[in-house]
Design a protein around this motif. Structure first.
Motif, PDB file in Angstrom:
ATOM      1  N   LEU A  95     -12.506  35.955 -28.895  1.00 18.59           N
ATOM      2  CA  LEU A  95     -11.644  34.780 -28.767  1.00 18.59           C
ATOM      3  C   LEU A  95     -10.238  35.223 -29.120  1.00 18.59           C
ATOM      4  O   LEU A  95      -9.999  35.821 -30.170  1.00 18.59           O
ATOM      5  N   VAL A  96      -9.311  34.964 -28.215  1.00 23.55           N
ATOM      6  CA  VAL A  96      -7.929  35.383 -28.404  1.00 23.55           C
ATOM      7  C   VAL A  96      -7.016  34.169 -28.280  1.00 23.55           C
ATOM      8  O   VAL A  96      -7.311  33.235 -27.533  1.00 23.55           O
ATOM      9  N   SER A  97      -5.934  34.184 -29.051  1.00 22.05           N
ATOM     10  CA  SER A  97      -4.908  33.150 -28.895  1.00 22.05           C
ATOM     11  C   SER A  97      -3.576  33.854 -28.675  1.00 22.05           C
ATOM     12  O   SER A  97      -3.372  34.990 -29.105  1.00 22.05           O
TER      13      SER A  97
ATOM     14  N   LYS B 192      -3.146  36.928 -31.081  1.00 22.32           N
ATOM     15  CA  LYS B 192      -4.018  37.007 -32.253  1.00 22.32           C
ATOM     16  C   LYS B 192      -5.464  37.088 -31.784  1.00 22.32           C
ATOM     17  O   LYS B 192      -5.885  36.313 -30.918  1.00 22.32           O
ATOM     18  N   LEU B 193      -6.212  37.990 -32.384  1.00 21.96           N
ATOM     19  CA  LEU B 193      -7.649  38.047 -32.145  1.00 21.96           C
ATOM     20  C   LEU B 193      -8.312  37.156 -33.183  1.00 21.96           C
ATOM     21  O   LEU B 193      -8.241  37.424 -34.375  1.00 21.96           O
TER      22      LEU B 193
ATOM     23  N   SER C 255     -15.531  41.623 -31.011  1.00 22.32           N
ATOM     24  CA  SER C 255     -16.802  42.302 -31.195  1.00 22.32           C
ATOM     25  C   SER C 255     -16.656  43.633 -31.922  1.00 22.32           C
ATOM     26  O   SER C 255     -17.539  44.029 -32.667  1.00 22.32           O
ATOM     27  N   ASP C 256     -15.561  44.344 -31.690  1.00 18.57           N
ATOM     28  CA  ASP C 256     -15.307  45.610 -32.372  1.00 18.57           C
ATOM     29  C   ASP C 256     -13.821  45.939 -32.229  1.00 18.57           C
ATOM     30  O   ASP C 256     -13.121  45.360 -31.406  1.00 18.57           O
ATOM     31  N   ILE C 257     -13.363  46.874 -33.042  1.00 13.92           N
ATOM     32  CA  ILE C 257     -11.937  47.226 -33.087  1.00 13.92           C
ATOM     33  C   ILE C 257     -11.426  47.710 -31.733  1.00 13.92           C
ATOM     34  O   ILE C 257     -10.353  47.299 -31.283  1.00 13.92           O
ATOM     35  N   GLU C 258     -12.171  48.584 -31.077  1.00 12.82           N
ATOM     36  CA  GLU C 258     -11.719  49.146 -29.799  1.00 12.82           C
ATOM     37  C   GLU C 258     -11.540  48.053 -28.749  1.00 12.82           C
ATOM     38  O   GLU C 258     -10.554  48.049 -28.010  1.00 12.82           O
ATOM     39  N   THR C 259     -12.497  47.133 -28.686  1.00 12.19           N
ATOM     40  CA  THR C 259     -12.390  46.036 -27.725  1.00 12.19           C
ATOM     41  C   THR C 259     -11.197  45.156 -28.060  1.00 12.19           C
ATOM     42  O   THR C 259     -10.421  44.774 -27.183  1.00 12.19           O
ATOM     43  N   GLY C 260     -11.004  44.847 -29.341  1.00 13.67           N
ATOM     44  CA  GLY C 260      -9.864  44.037 -29.764  1.00 13.67           C
ATOM     45  C   GLY C 260      -8.534  44.675 -29.411  1.00 13.67           C
ATOM     46  O   GLY C 260      -7.633  44.010 -28.893  1.00 13.67           O
ATOM     47  N   GLU C 261      -8.418  45.965 -29.668  1.00 16.05           N
ATOM     48  CA  GLU C 261      -7.184  46.672 -29.326  1.00 16.05           C
ATOM     49  C   GLU C 261      -6.937  46.670 -27.821  1.00 16.05           C
ATOM     50  O   GLU C 261      -5.792  46.534 -27.372  1.00 16.05           O
TER      51      GLU C 261
ATOM     52  N   GLU D 229       0.644  27.407 -27.589  1.00 14.82           N
ATOM     53  CA  GLU D 229      -0.374  28.377 -27.959  1.00 14.82           C
ATOM     54  C   GLU D 229      -1.657  28.057 -27.203  1.00 14.82           C
ATOM     55  O   GLU D 229      -2.096  26.906 -27.161  1.00 14.82           O
ATOM     56  N   MET D 230      -2.239  29.085 -26.610  1.00 12.80           N
ATOM     57  CA  MET D 230      -3.496  28.932 -25.881  1.00 12.80           C
ATOM     58  C   MET D 230      -4.578  29.751 -26.563  1.00 12.80           C
ATOM     59  O   MET D 230      -4.299  30.811 -27.117  1.00 12.80           O
TER      60      MET D 230
END
Length: 133
Positions: A71-73, A86-87, A91-97, A122-123
């Motif tokens: 989920l990202v905003s 913003k995350l 699921s994991d750091i690599e995916t978030g980055e 903000e979405m």
């Protein structure tokens, strides 16, 4: 890396295609729009289907073999740029980055409008990846 990159798709495309963007979760800058009606919500060039096409094309899949729920905003600014990424869930750091990297590459969006003036909104967008083998 196998063909996972080609097999990745975003399940929520159907969600966004089947509902109006106004029904998506939007958080407005309270100073600018609190209690006011927005006449136009932020829109990716070509709509949400094109957003997910862009995202899917640019996202470099990780080696994960499981479903990834994220989920990202972010703010769509009055000039259409994306800021304050913003995350909220990843699921994991690599995916978030990688999600952040791809969002930073996004073309400018059509901004939200209130009383004929572009405003910051903000979405929150859920992003789910699934691999098919």
């Amino acid at each position: 890396m196998d063909n996972w990159v080609k097999q990745v798709f975003i399940l929520l495309v159907l969600l966004f295609l089947s509902s109006d963007v106004r029904s998506q979760e939007l958080l407005m800058d309270t100073e600018d729009v609190y209690g006011a009606e927005i006449s136009q919500y932020p829109e990716f060039p070509g709509g949400m289907e094109e957003f997910f096409n862009f995202f899917n094309k640019e996202f470099k899949a990780q080696n994960s073999k499981t479903e990834n729920k994220n989920l990202v905003s972010f703010n769509v600014e009055p000039d259409g740029s994306i800021k304050k990424i913003k995350l909220l869930q990843f699921s994991d750091i690599e995916t978030g980055e990688e999600i952040i990297r791809v969002l930073k590459m996004s073309p400018k969006w059509k901004p939200a409008m209130k009383n004929g003036k572009a405003i910051s909104v903000e979405m929150k967008i859920p992003i789910v990846f699934t691999s098919h083998r």
